[in-house]
Design an enzyme around this catalytic site. Structure first.
Site, short mmCIF file in Angstrom:
data_model
loop_
_atom_site.label_atom_id
_atom_site.label_comp_id
_atom_site.label_asym_id
_atom_site.label_seq_id
_atom_site.Cartn_x
_atom_site.Cartn_y
_atom_site.Cartn_z
N HIS A 168 0.82 -1.10 0.01
CA HIS A 168 -0.08 -0.05 0.01
C HIS A 168 0.85 1.22 -0.05
CE1 HIS A 168 -3.97 -1.59 0.78
NE2 HIS A 168 -3.18 -2.99 1.24
N ASP A 225 3.79 9.42 -0.67
CA ASP A 225 2.52 8.56 -0.30
C ASP A 225 2.20 7.43 -1.41
OD1 ASP A 225 0.40 8.06 1.01
OD2 ASP A 225 -0.17 10.10 1.32
P1 ADQ Z 1 -2.66 5.83 4.83
O1 ADQ Z 1 -1.33 6.42 5.17
O2 ADQ Z 1 -3.69 5.79 6.11
O3 ADQ Z 1 -2.96 4.59 4.10
P2 ADQ Z 1 -4.67 7.36 3.17
O4 ADQ Z 1 -4.79 6.82 1.92
O5 ADQ Z 1 -4.65 8.96 2.95
O6 ADQ Z 1 -3.54 7.16 3.79
O7 ADQ Z 1 -6.08 7.05 4.04
C1 ADQ Z 1 -6.38 6.10 4.13
C2 ADQ Z 1 -7.78 6.42 4.85
O8 ADQ Z 1 -7.85 6.90 5.98
C3 ADQ Z 1 -8.95 7.22 3.96
O9 ADQ Z 1 -10.00 6.59 3.72
C4 ADQ Z 1 -9.14 8.16 4.87
O10 ADQ Z 1 -10.47 8.74 4.61
C5 ADQ Z 1 -8.81 7.96 6.16
N1 ADQ Z 1 -8.41 9.14 6.83
C6 ADQ Z 1 -7.25 9.69 6.60
N2 ADQ Z 1 -6.99 10.60 7.46
C7 ADQ Z 1 -8.22 10.70 8.24
C8 ADQ Z 1 -8.45 11.60 9.38
N3 ADQ Z 1 -7.87 12.53 9.86
N4 ADQ Z 1 -9.59 11.38 9.80
C9 ADQ Z 1 -10.54 10.31 9.38
N5 ADQ Z 1 -10.43 9.32 8.44
C10 ADQ Z 1 -8.91 9.68 8.02
C11 ADQ Z 1 -1.94 3.65 3.37
C12 ADQ Z 1 -0.99 4.50 2.58
C13 ADQ Z 1 -1.66 5.29 1.29
C14 ADQ Z 1 -2.83 4.45 0.53
C15 ADQ Z 1 -3.57 3.56 1.59
C16 ADQ Z 1 -4.65 2.68 0.93
O11 ADQ Z 1 -0.11 5.23 3.11
O12 ADQ Z 1 -0.72 5.76 0.54
O13 ADQ Z 1 -3.30 5.26 -0.26
O14 ADQ Z 1 -3.02 2.86 2.50
O15 ADQ Z 1 -3.78 1.88 -0.13
#
Ligand code: ADQ
Length: 470
Positions: free
Chosen positions: A155, A347
């Site tokens: 991911h 990311d």
């Molecule tokens: P994350 O680093 O957690 O995931 P991201 O893809 O931005 O990053 O977010 C994943 C989920 O968490 C999203 O559905 C988002 O809505 C939720 N989220 C993020 N911040 C939040 C907040 N402040 N409050 C509530 N919900 C929040 C990892 C990788 C990413 C990749 C994902 C999925 O780091 O690059 O996109 O996995 O593969």
């Protein structure tokens, strides 16, 4: 009798009975429709007896949750996964902190998970392993005699070879990863970096099938959520234009750089003062890892500086919120923002960027300002792409976004909406599993992997390190 295929998800965490994360939501709905298994850590830490598996059902999905010993989990999760792999894979070697003891804990937990999963497996299972917590998992399974098709999806980004080579024990990890039949990445850059590294470090050994599977969202479902009644009207009168950022509080997300760019925007554009507001939602994560504690201090200090310099009795330029919100609550907030500011330093994909686009009102959409170092930048060509290390460029992109005419906003939104619809979470899952199934048809034999030597050597070195420390 030949049993039907069953998809087996292996991830660090199991979904809770009521769950909401991006990965969990994306996979859960489909898994509930067919016999399937999700195996991972329950979230519960114990002092001892970690050999039981707790089973529960979510419709046709069986969840198999294991517990972990507190001390082993700390070494596996905080120590190696988030103290070495996460920083290195995000190109932050300065934050990488390796020790043998943690690495041994990482291997032990992977081995423990493989041993717990094995008796639950059936001959026709299609095993799909997720993320950097489980890099050696396939190797461990193969060593236990698991021959089923097994794939891995990363991911987060894969580091370029010059950075990856600085990760201690990377060769062992690559060998274990190559025990998978299919390795999936978010972008072509990530896939290429992995293959190049394998060719450089293990030229005599074969590289398994690899592919690019950018993770998506369900744009129509998100659009519907965004149309729901907001819990709060962030900008009730049109005199203030809202900029919204939503992240996990993580150094890869570029929050200090973003705050500095916003401060520059206010400094250079007097006309915006009193008329614009940045809302940053960033619940803390991994609070046991020192770099995250430092980041939080840095942000509260920058918040104070911006407020001290620019706030007036009737205008707050910045609202910084550490509270966690459900996605259903976030979607109507995205829709209220004139600008979505998503500027990670690096990311894998960044689902917030996609969720922001999905949430927009097609008649009056906001503008996405997106880091060119997010995986999402390889798909969302209607965003204003920025270098998150350049505060001037980011400030200028914010200014352009805040003043962009409606027609251009609509045109950019439409391009991105089409991308979201062509690259959904269902498509991501189906395409990956389809490719993993094809490997079965090719009848590629499972790569043998010797884990005992690796574990023995690592635990001896770790014992030595601990003995030295005492
Ligand atoms: P994350 O680093 O957690 O995931 P991201 O893809 O931005 O990053 O977010 C994943 C989920 O968490 C999203 O559905 C988002 O809505 C939720 N989220 C993020 N911040 C939040 C907040 N402040 N409050 C509530 N919900 C929040 C990892 C990788 C990413 C990749 C994902 C999925 O780091 O690059 O996109 O996995 O593969």
């Amino acid at each position: 009798m030949e049993q039907h295929e069953r998809v087996v998800i292996v991830a660090n965490r199991t979904p809770a009975a009521k769950s909401a994360g991006g990965l969990a939501t994306g996979l859960l709905d489909a898994l509930k429709e067919k016999p399937s298994l999700w195996f991972g850590w329950s979230g519960e830490l114990r002092e001892d007896d970690c050999n039981s598996v707790q089973l529960f059902s979510l419709e046709r999905l069986t969840v198999a949750a294991i517990h972990l010993a507190r001390e082993a989990h700390n070494r596996y999760y905080n120590g190696f996964a988030n103290g070495v792999l996460w920083p290195a894979f995000h190109h932050r070697l300065d934050l990488m902190s390796f020790n043998e003891h943690d690495y041994a804990g990482y291997l032990e937990v992977n081995q423990h998970m493989a041993e717990q999963l094995q008796p639950l497996l059936r001959p026709n299972d299609l095993i799909w392993v997720h993320d950097y917590h489980l890099l050696p998992f396939a190797g461990m399974c193969r060593a236990l005699g698991v021959t089923q098709r097994m794939g891995f999806f990363l991911h987060i980004p894969f580091p370029v070879p010059s950075v990856a080579q600085a990760i201690p024990r990377i060769d062992e990890l690559l060998d274990a990863m190559c025990a998978n039949d299919l390795l999936g990445f978010q972008t072509e850059d990530d896939r290429r970096a992995f293959v190049t590294l394998c060719r450089e470090r293990r030229p005599q050994k074969p590289v398994p099938n690899t592919g690019v599977y950018p993770i998506g969202v369900d744009p129509h479902a998100l659009q519907k959520e965004a149309e729901g009644e907001p819990q709060v009207q962030l900008w009730p009168n049109d005199s203030i234009q809202g900029i919204l950022s939503v992240d996990r509080l993580d150094y890869s997300k570029g929050l200090p750089e973003r705050f500095k760019a916003y401060a520059l925007l206010l400094e250079d554009h007097e006309e915006l003062r009193g008329n614009v507001q940045l809302v940053q939602i960033a619940p803390p994560s991994r609070t046991d890892v020192p770099a995250y504690v430092d980041l939080r201090h840095q942000l509260t200090s920058l918040t104070g500086e911006i407020l001290g310099r620019h706030a007036t009795l009737d205008w707050q330029p910045l609202i910084y919120v550490e509270q966690q919100y459900e996605r259903t609550a976030l979607m109507p907030l995205y829709r209220q923002a004139r600008v979505g500011l998503v500027t990670p330093l690096r990311d894998g994909m960044n689902l917030v960027a996609k969720e922001f686009v999905a949430a927009q009102d097609p008649q009056d959409p906001g503008v996405l300002v997106l880091s060119r170092f997010a995986g999402a930048a390889s798909q969302l060509d209607g965003a204003l792409l920025v270098n998150p290390h350049d505060p001037g460029e980011m400030a200028e992109a914010m200014r352009i976004a805040l003043t962009m005419p409606l027609q251009e906003r609509i045109a950019r939104y439409q391009r991105m909406w089409s991308v979201l619809c062509a690259s959904t979470i269902d498509g991501w899952r189906n395409r990956y599993l389809h490719d993993l199934r094809k490997v079965r048809e090719q009848r590629r034999p499972a790569v043998p992997f010797s884990v005992s030597e690796l574990m023995r050597r690592t635990s001896e070195t770790a014992e030595l390190a601990v003995a030295k420390a005492h």
